[in-house]
Design an enzyme around this catalytic site. Structure first.
Site, mmCIF file in Angstrom:
data_model
loop_
_atom_site.group_PDB
_atom_site.id
_atom_site.type_symbol
_atom_site.label_atom_id
_atom_site.label_comp_id
_atom_site.label_asym_id
_atom_site.label_seq_id
_atom_site.Cartn_x
_atom_site.Cartn_y
_atom_site.Cartn_z
ATOM 1 N N ILE A 32 0.818 -1.209 0.000
ATOM 2 C CA ILE A 32 0.000 0.000 0.000
ATOM 3 C C ILE A 32 0.861 1.273 0.000
ATOM 4 O O ILE A 32 0.424 2.319 -0.474
ATOM 5 C CB ILE A 32 -0.987 -0.027 1.196
ATOM 6 C CG1 ILE A 32 -2.197 0.826 0.933
ATOM 7 C CG2 ILE A 32 -0.315 0.353 2.501
ATOM 8 C CD1 ILE A 32 -3.350 0.622 1.933
ATOM 9 N N ASN A 88 11.494 -9.043 7.095
ATOM 10 C CA ASN A 88 11.806 -8.449 8.387
ATOM 11 C C ASN A 88 11.280 -9.353 9.495
ATOM 12 O O ASN A 88 10.148 -9.837 9.406
ATOM 13 C CB ASN A 88 11.157 -7.065 8.513
ATOM 14 C CG ASN A 88 11.768 -6.059 7.544
ATOM 15 O OD1 ASN A 88 12.979 -6.042 7.344
ATOM 16 N ND2 ASN A 88 10.928 -5.227 6.936
ATOM 17 N N HIS A 101 5.742 -12.093 5.985
ATOM 18 C CA HIS A 101 5.616 -11.595 4.618
ATOM 19 C C HIS A 101 6.979 -11.328 4.023
ATOM 20 O O HIS A 101 7.905 -10.909 4.715
ATOM 21 C CB HIS A 101 4.743 -10.331 4.561
ATOM 22 C CG HIS A 101 5.187 -9.238 5.481
ATOM 23 N ND1 HIS A 101 4.901 -9.254 6.820
ATOM 24 C CD2 HIS A 101 5.913 -8.121 5.258
ATOM 25 C CE1 HIS A 101 5.422 -8.181 7.395
ATOM 26 N NE2 HIS A 101 6.054 -7.467 6.466
HETATM 27 P P1 5GP Z 1 6.988 -4.763 7.550
HETATM 28 O O1 5GP Z 1 7.504 -3.428 7.995
HETATM 29 O O2 5GP Z 1 6.099 -5.401 8.581
HETATM 30 O O3 5GP Z 1 8.082 -5.684 7.055
HETATM 31 O O4 5GP Z 1 6.107 -4.464 6.270
HETATM 32 C C1 5GP Z 1 4.713 -4.318 6.306
HETATM 33 C C2 5GP Z 1 4.290 -3.756 4.968
HETATM 34 O O5 5GP Z 1 2.898 -3.902 4.850
HETATM 35 C C3 5GP Z 1 4.615 -2.267 4.792
HETATM 36 O O6 5GP Z 1 5.472 -2.077 3.668
HETATM 37 C C4 5GP Z 1 3.243 -1.625 4.618
HETATM 38 O O7 5GP Z 1 3.245 -0.568 3.679
HETATM 39 C C5 5GP Z 1 2.387 -2.804 4.160
HETATM 40 N N1 5GP Z 1 0.976 -2.692 4.518
HETATM 41 C C6 5GP Z 1 0.482 -2.373 5.752
HETATM 42 N N2 5GP Z 1 -0.859 -2.367 5.733
HETATM 43 C C7 5GP Z 1 -1.232 -2.680 4.461
HETATM 44 C C8 5GP Z 1 -2.505 -2.835 3.831
HETATM 45 O O8 5GP Z 1 -3.574 -2.682 4.417
HETATM 46 N N3 5GP Z 1 -2.490 -3.174 2.519
HETATM 47 C C9 5GP Z 1 -1.315 -3.374 1.828
HETATM 48 N N4 5GP Z 1 -1.436 -3.695 0.533
HETATM 49 N N5 5GP Z 1 -0.108 -3.241 2.404
HETATM 50 C C10 5GP Z 1 -0.058 -2.901 3.699
#
Ligand code: 5GP
Length: 114
Positions: A32, A88, A101
């Site tokens: 997003i 991460n 993820h």
């Molecule tokens: P992290 O920091 O946990 O490795 O990455 C989480 C990722 O999830 C971030 O890059 C963030 O932009 C993405 N993200 C968070 N909420 C949403 C959402 O509701 N939809 C989508 N498509 N991505 C999300």
């Protein structure tokens, strides 16, 4: 709301997301807040909190996530120039969503890792 539910809902179509690939095992969708022209998240369809919850029974999921990322990179024509795959794990790495993820990033020259 536990933030992992966001990704569970995306898998089941209950929150809108730009899904680029889905099979019985994984779902891939556009981030997003993209950090690069191509920024796709690849997640298992069955909930796993983080890499720390990978064990002998579920370890094959990592291979499938990685293979899916490579196929998506090729489909988006970023494989020749190159791309980065990141997972991460927990606080020090900056894991914000408590659902395993993989990030696929590409389409520009990426900054060096720190
Ligand atoms: P992290 O920091 O946990 O490795 O990455 C989480 C990722 O999830 C971030 O890059 C963030 O932009 C993405 N993200 C968070 N909420 C949403 C959402 O509701 N939809 C989508 N498509 N991505 C999300």
């Amino acid at each position: 709301m536990e933030n992992s539910l966001i990704f569970t809902k995306i898998i089941h179509g209950k929150i809108p997301a730009n899904i680029v690939y889905q099979d019985k095992i994984v779902t891939a969708f556009k981030d997003i807040k993209p950090k690069a022209p191509i920024h796709i998240l690849i997640i298992p369809n069955t909930f796993i909190k983080s890499l720390n919850e990978i064990n002998t029974n579920n370890k094959n999921i990592i291979t499938h996530m990685l293979y899916t990322s490579i196929q998506i990179a090729k489909k988006n024509n970023i494989s020749e120039k190159g791309y980065r795959i990141i997972i991460n794990c927990n606080e020090h790495a900056g894991q914000e969503i408590n659902y395993l993820h993989m990030h696929l990033l590409g389409g520009k020259k990426l900054n060096p890792l720190n």
